[in-house]
Design a protein around this motif. Sequence first.
Motif, PDB file in Angstrom:
ATOM      1  N   LEU A 198       0.214   6.465   5.581  1.00 16.25           N
ATOM      2  CA  LEU A 198       1.293   5.745   6.245  1.00 16.25           C
ATOM      3  C   LEU A 198       1.735   4.609   5.342  1.00 16.25           C
ATOM      4  CD1 LEU A 198       3.092   5.153   8.704  1.00 16.25           C
ATOM      5  CD2 LEU A 198       1.263   3.689   9.584  1.00 16.25           C
ATOM      6  N   LEU A 199       3.004   4.641   4.942  1.00 17.23           N
ATOM      7  CA  LEU A 199       3.565   3.588   4.097  1.00 17.23           C
ATOM      8  C   LEU A 199       4.136   2.493   5.002  1.00 17.23           C
ATOM      9  CD1 LEU A 199       4.384   2.700   1.182  1.00 17.23           C
ATOM     10  CD2 LEU A 199       6.584   3.798   1.628  1.00 17.23           C
ATOM     11  N   VAL A 200       3.712   1.260   4.757  1.00 20.61           N
ATOM     12  CA  VAL A 200       4.177   0.105   5.524  1.00 20.61           C
ATOM     13  C   VAL A 200       4.838  -0.862   4.557  1.00 20.61           C
ATOM     14  CG1 VAL A 200       3.547  -1.748   7.102  1.00 20.61           C
ATOM     15  CG2 VAL A 200       2.247   0.397   7.102  1.00 20.61           C
ATOM     16  N   GLY A 201       6.079  -1.227   4.835  1.00 23.11           N
ATOM     17  CA  GLY A 201       6.800  -2.158   3.980  1.00 23.11           C
ATOM     18  C   GLY A 201       7.312  -3.338   4.764  1.00 23.11           C
ATOM     19  N   GLY A 202       7.283  -4.503   4.156  1.00 22.94           N
ATOM     20  CA  GLY A 202       7.780  -5.697   4.832  1.00 22.94           C
ATOM     21  C   GLY A 202       7.474  -6.946   4.039  1.00 22.94           C
ATOM     22  N   GLY A 203       7.222  -8.034   4.732  1.00 21.28           N
ATOM     23  CA  GLY A 203       6.920  -9.291   4.057  1.00 21.28           C
ATOM     24  C   GLY A 203       7.543 -10.462   4.770  1.00 21.28           C
ATOM     25  N   ARG A 204       7.746 -11.531   4.002  1.00 17.55           N
ATOM     26  CA  ARG A 204       8.338 -12.754   4.540  1.00 17.55           C
ATOM     27  C   ARG A 204       9.659 -12.995   3.821  1.00 17.55           C
ATOM     28  NH1 ARG A 204       2.874 -13.582   4.396  1.00 17.55           N
ATOM     29  NH2 ARG A 204       1.938 -14.283   6.354  1.00 17.55           N
ATOM     30  N   GLY A 205      10.731 -13.148   4.598  1.00 18.46           N
ATOM     31  CA  GLY A 205      12.045 -13.332   4.014  1.00 18.46           C
ATOM     32  C   GLY A 205      12.114 -14.510   3.073  1.00 18.46           C
TER      33      GLY A 205
ATOM     34  N   VAL B 206       7.577   7.025   0.156  1.00 21.22           N
ATOM     35  CA  VAL B 206       6.596   7.582  -0.770  1.00 21.22           C
ATOM     36  C   VAL B 206       7.042   8.994  -1.122  1.00 21.22           C
ATOM     37  CG1 VAL B 206       5.130   8.349   1.153  1.00 21.22           C
ATOM     38  CG2 VAL B 206       4.152   8.104  -1.141  1.00 21.22           C
ATOM     39  N   SER B 207       6.934   9.369  -2.382  1.00 20.69           N
ATOM     40  CA  SER B 207       7.409  10.673  -2.844  1.00 20.69           C
ATOM     41  C   SER B 207       6.588  11.792  -2.215  1.00 20.69           C
ATOM     42  CB  SER B 207       7.329  10.752  -4.371  1.00 20.69           C
ATOM     43  OG  SER B 207       5.984  10.669  -4.798  1.00 20.69           O
ATOM     44  N   PRO B 208       7.148  13.016  -2.150  1.00 21.65           N
ATOM     45  CA  PRO B 208       6.425  14.125  -1.518  1.00 21.65           C
ATOM     46  C   PRO B 208       5.071  14.415  -2.146  1.00 21.65           C
ATOM     47  CG  PRO B 208       8.730  14.670  -1.731  1.00 21.65           C
ATOM     48  CD  PRO B 208       8.528  13.387  -2.480  1.00 21.65           C
TER      49      PRO B 208
ATOM     50  N   LEU C  76       8.405   1.857   8.125  1.00 17.33           N
ATOM     51  CA  LEU C  76       7.223   2.704   8.276  1.00 17.33           C
ATOM     52  C   LEU C  76       7.608   4.116   7.861  1.00 17.33           C
ATOM     53  CD1 LEU C  76       5.922   1.597  11.809  1.00 17.33           C
ATOM     54  CD2 LEU C  76       4.852   1.079   9.606  1.00 17.33           C
ATOM     55  N   LYS C  77       6.813   4.723   7.000  1.00 17.02           N
ATOM     56  CA  LYS C  77       7.074   6.100   6.576  1.00 17.02           C
ATOM     57  C   LYS C  77       5.738   6.829   6.423  1.00 17.02           C
ATOM     58  CE  LYS C  77      11.642   6.316   5.806  1.00 17.02           C
ATOM     59  NZ  LYS C  77      12.193   6.387   4.455  1.00 17.02           N
ATOM     60  N   PHE C  78       5.592   7.954   7.097  1.00 20.69           N
ATOM     61  CA  PHE C  78       4.445   8.812   6.848  1.00 20.69           C
ATOM     62  C   PHE C  78       4.700   9.640   5.592  1.00 20.69           C
ATOM     63  CE2 PHE C  78       3.421   8.009  11.290  1.00 20.69           C
ATOM     64  CZ  PHE C  78       2.029   8.012  11.283  1.00 20.69           C
TER      65      PHE C  78
END
Length: 783
Positions: free
Chosen positions: A226-233, A265-267, A217-219
Amino acid sequence: MRSRTQSAPLLALLALGAATTAGAEEGAAKITFMDQVSPIFRNHCGSCHNPDKAKGGLNLETFGGTMQGGGSGAVVEPGDPDSSTLLAVILHTEEPKMPPNSARIPDAEIEVIKKWIEGGALESSGSKVAAKAKPKMELKLDPNALGKPAGEPAMPGNLAVEPFTPGARPGAVVALAASPWAPLLAVGGHKQVLLYRTTDQHLMGVLPFPEGTIHVLKFSRGGDVLLVGGGRGGQSGIAVGFDVKTGERVFEVGREYDAVLAADVSPDQSQVALGGPGRIVRVYSTADGSPLYEIKKHTEWITAIEFSPDGVLLATGDRNNGLLVWEAETGREYLELRGHTGSITDVSWRLDSNVLASSSEDGTVKLWEMNEGKAIKNIAAHPPGTAAVQFAKDGRLATAGRDRVVRIWDANGGKQTELEPFGDLALAVALTHDESAVAGSDWSGAIRLWDVKDGRRLASLTPAPAPIAVRIDLAQKELAAVTAEAEALTKELPALQAAVVPVVEAQSQAQQALTAAEAASAQQAALVVEREAAVNAKAAAVADAAATAQAAEQLAAQAREAQAAAEKAVADADAAGTAAAAALEASKAAVAKALADKAAHDAALAASAEALANAADPDAATAAAEELGRQTQKAGELLQALAAAGTGRSAAAASVKQAAAAKAAAPQAVPPTQLRTRAAALGHAAAVAVVQGLEAQKAEADKSLADARAAAQSAVAVVADLKAKLDQATAARTAAEKILADKANPAAAAQVRAQALKVELELLDKEKERAAPAKDGLAAAAP
């Protein structure tokens, strides 16, 4: 990219709109690079932007060169004239104005270039429109502003709070993020992101993430995305950007074949970098999701990614302790940072972009400077392994690790605060927007919020909230219990408050008595100091007078010695006169005797001379000569004796004269010495009298000082006694107030909690009403 939560009718409508637009484009006359635009460029720009010269790296002679852009990047954005730098410099609305040092090219030609870009920047009449999709919100920001929003920071507005996965069992929470400008904490739950308000821990919204497990998670720097990253292995991975205010998906990038483990996410919000088990860092455009470049140097899973706050650099780390820094715009390698011996778990940039912090399974946090890539600080943060690190805006650091602890460090790497340990491995850490609180999570799913200053736990949050109906029911039951508790406790307060009044009055009186006694003691102490000064002054005066008396005594002794010497000189002069007269008489006798001896010898000398003259033979002459010699020698001796006697008489006469003069002068010296002796005696007596007077005064001052000291000791004893009484009164008041507080504080807390529960119930009721229509949409979004 379109959101998966859109309804079927909306998707059909969008498809119809896209088909209509495409049909209109096919029917309109095409403006192409080859037919209309290239001649304009050749006429006005060819001298500077050709294959041989290509100023600024830009070649406008060919379609490929034009679309590639120059050293600053692309100059044409197909379908978007407003974002195309080429059109802005031709219009002279941006620097450098083109053509340089001359007027704008004709408006008609500018209009041709504009329509060419609007039409998709086609190369030839056979080209097809490939205009990129417009983003759902304006994402470009000024990185120099460090993301601070111009207006109010983004907070969720009327987002659904019904859990996307109700009843989910709490699992390890590996992703936390706090908004940089607003009191908002994002928690990575099971297929959902929970948005908590950090001021009261209210659940502000739930963002569905049906794509799988949330790993990052990155704001954004501005806090609006809000950047959300993930998935299924082993199956799929994606990074999604959510509008914080509306909860809408504004971009989706990276259709990976494995879960996204790290992303940022870039500035300026134009790029997203991500990575995972594939060991490749991929950078995408947020505008249309297109890939920009790839980095393939890592040899293990990518575990950490972050852009520098100024947007110039990109840091990436992997499980094989690889840690590298890249140029964010191009992906060219900038630095390789060597030093960790375990997997890289996290990276964080200092606000000035000059220092990078990295955490590792080797237990350390290292700080790296960006000129030569040297480690400038090594912090043994969590010996079993450091799981997370975050730079605060003021340069402090927050870390979490396998020792189950979250810690705060100062800018020099010194430990400031160690928070209560979790029950399991600590995995993530996030400082709130004002850095007054820090959140942490562990492997069991526990999430805690602490006060940074005193380490007090402010709240415990859940990654798996219950459905709204269940929360309403629980809140209603708790409200009833808390209200009853508050009422019961409140009834006991009047009697306890009445009991406090007399002990407070007693303490007040004891305090007043002590204050008066302390003032009197202070006055007496000041009097002691004053009298000590007086005694010291008297002692100094006595010492000075004693010194004066001693000097007077010395002068008197000297005067007496001088008088005695003068009187002795008179006696000595008399004796010397008598001795000189006697010596004169003796010298006269000696002279007479010498004359008589000489007269007697003169006859013998004459006889010897006559015998020599009358000698008959040589023998008689010889004998007579010898005799004459003897007599002549004796005559010489007698003459010498006579001369000596004469000299003695002359000296004796001089001595008599001198003795007479001394005898006459000696009596004159006696009277002055007698006068000085009398004066010295009077001075000494006066000095002794002064000493005696001052000694008497000092004795009085000593007595006064002793009295003052005794009074001061008595005052101190009174103060000590009154202080003991005050302590007793204070203890009695403290005890009474504690008894009252033991009831009043829980009563107040119960009342506050009851009010908070009422507010919570009002919000939950409203959210329940809103949640019903959204249920079908959430269910449809599930895979």
